[in-house]
Design an enzyme around this catalytic site. Structure first.
Site, mmCIF file in Angstrom:
data_model
loop_
_atom_site.group_PDB
_atom_site.id
_atom_site.type_symbol
_atom_site.label_atom_id
_atom_site.label_comp_id
_atom_site.label_asym_id
_atom_site.label_seq_id
_atom_site.Cartn_x
_atom_site.Cartn_y
_atom_site.Cartn_z
ATOM 1 N N CYS A 146 -27.699 -15.678 -0.530
ATOM 2 C CA CYS A 146 -28.812 -15.185 0.276
ATOM 3 C C CYS A 146 -29.509 -14.085 -0.527
ATOM 4 C CB CYS A 146 -28.296 -14.643 1.602
ATOM 5 S SG CYS A 146 -29.624 -14.025 2.650
ATOM 6 N N LEU A 147 -30.603 -14.442 -1.143
ATOM 7 C CA LEU A 147 -31.355 -13.507 -1.975
ATOM 8 C C LEU A 147 -32.830 -13.849 -1.825
ATOM 9 C CD1 LEU A 147 -31.071 -11.235 -4.119
ATOM 10 C CD2 LEU A 147 -30.990 -13.018 -5.851
#
Length: 149
Positions: free
Chosen positions: A86-87
């Protein structure tokens, strides 16, 4: 499959001038697919670990973000059991101005600064919020168990 000049240039730079603690090697049979080995950043629960990742450049790169995931198990609120990350720059904040190197450095920075408020692994994030010290110890244990050659 023809590679763009940009991919060739980025690959050459990654090989000639690797980012500290990051090694990215393209596959001989598919130059859009990279094996990545990332050292856990110092002063993080992942210090001393050697993490394997895979990075794939889609056909429309750099208009779309590379696909990156951890192959090594890691205890981190922003990385799920499947190794997905999750970036923001891998999702809605992607820009063609970014490069493979930038993406890898951003992932390395994420290891230094887990963000339990934007989790992908909800159980890990909850553990991080409820008892950060214990969660960090678990992350260290997993690093020792799974991220050592």
């Amino acid at each position: 499959m023809a590679l763009s000049k940009r991919i060739i240039k980025e690959t050459e730079r990654l090989l000639a001038d690797p980012a500290p603690g990051i090694q990215a090697t393209p596959h001989e049979d598919n130059l859009r697919y990279f094996d990545v080995v990332m050292s856990g950043p110092s002063q993080s629960p992942f210090e001393g670990g050697s993490f394997k990742l895979e990075l794939f450049l889609p056909d429309d790169y750099p208009m779309t973000a590379p696909k990156v995931r951890f192959l090594t198990k890691i205890y981190h609120p922003n990385i799920d059991r499947l190794g997905r990350i999750c970036l923001d720059i891998l999702k809605d904040k992607w820009s063609p101005a970014l490069q493979i190197r930038t993406v890898l450095l951003s992932i390395q920075a994420l290891l230094s600064a887990p963000n339990p408020d934007d989790p992908l692994a909800n159980d890990v994030a909850q553990h991080w919020k409820d008892n950060e010290k214990d969660a960090i110890n678990t992350a260290k244990e997993w690093t020792a168990k799974y991220a050592h050659e």
